[in-house]
Design a protein around this motif. Structure first.
Motif: not given
Length: 275
Positions: A120-136, A178-184
């Motif tokens: 449950e924590a990992k599913r919530r973390a995925v959703r929160r990361s998307i909500k935080n506008n992190v893009t991969v 390679i996958l990169l995550a961006y906050s902006s």
């Protein structure tokens, strides 16, 4: 066959200055060291080499220390008997170079079914990361990944990325991603290097900045890596190492990322231990 016995990994090891001897269906990696003799590594063979063929090679290259880390299909009792015999000719390395335990995720189910096995924590973390506008996004810039990994690993981060550019140049593009995550658009906060061999995707290297961790970028990166691996035809996803409770006094520092990896619903896989 695991990736360490692949033709591409052989090329990679040679690019780092090791000699490779093909023997009895396995690749033996040999490195000469001044004054102390040579080190030989046999990593992830599906069967243990015949000693009548191996011993002459060890003598030819003046091998003083041998590290053998078989595939999971080699039984512990078989490895123990083999090591007892080879131990009459060479010193066996007792400290593993490769993880002795890992986690596999079955990629055959649907993406939703894979996601539902997350804690449950990992599913919530995925959703929160998307909500935080992190893009991969998928990338071909190995230097960006190396910078993120070095930064995440601290003062000696460069050690964790030694040889990675050579590895990428050999495996990419067919056998690596390679996958990169961006906050902006201009700020990279995490990254993952995946390798592919046969039907397996390997979570080879991963890292995230402090900001990326606060934004749950590592969890989102794993989820995107699983989807990418499935889309590329992989049947299983190997996390490439977790802490092994069979050797509790070793690798305590792995417990943190082991807890992280265990949250994705994989199954533990064990390799035989060198006695």
């Amino acid at each position: 066959m695991e990736i360490q016995q692949s033709s591409l990994y052989k090329m990679y090891i040679q690019s780092l200055g090791w000699q490779v001897v093909s023997l009895d269906g396995s690749n033996v990696f040999i490195r000469r060291f001044p004054f102390v003799g040579s080190l030989a590594k046999i990593q992830r063979p599906t069967k243990l080499p015949n000693l009548t063929k191996l011993v002459p090679v060890l003598k030819q290259y003046n091998v003083r220390t041998l590290a053998v880390e078989p595939d999971r299909r080699v039984a512990q009792i078989q490895l123990r008997a083999w090591c007892k015999r080879i131990g009459r000719h060479v010193r066996l390395n007792g400290m593993p170079f490769l993880p002795t335990k890992t986690m596999y995720i079955n990629l055959s189910p649907s993406g939703q079914a894979i996601f539902d096995k997350f804690s449950e924590a990992k599913r919530r973390a995925v959703r929160r990361s998307i909500k935080n506008n992190v893009t991969v996004k998928e990338s071909t810039n190995i230097d960006d990944l190396i910078r993120v990994k070095n930064k995440s690993a601290g003062m000696f981060g460069f050690i964790t990325t030694y040889g990675i550019k050579k590895l990428w140049n050999i495996f990419a593009p067919k056998h690596a991603a390679i996958l990169l995550a961006y906050s902006s658009p201009n700020e990279t906060v995490g990254g993952v290097l995946l390798l592919f061999w046969k039907d397996t995707a390997y979570y080879w290297i991963a890292g995230a900045t402090k900001k990326g961790k606060k934004l749950f970028a590592p969890t989102l990166l794993v989820w995107e890596a699983l989807k990418l691996a499935k889309n590329r035809g992989a049947k299983q996803f190997d996390f490439v190492g977790v802490w092994d409770e069979r050797i509790p006094n070793k690798f305590h520092e792995w417990k943190g990322f082991t807890k992280f990896k265990e949250g994705f619903g994989g199954a533990a896989q064990y390799y035989p231990l060198t006695p």
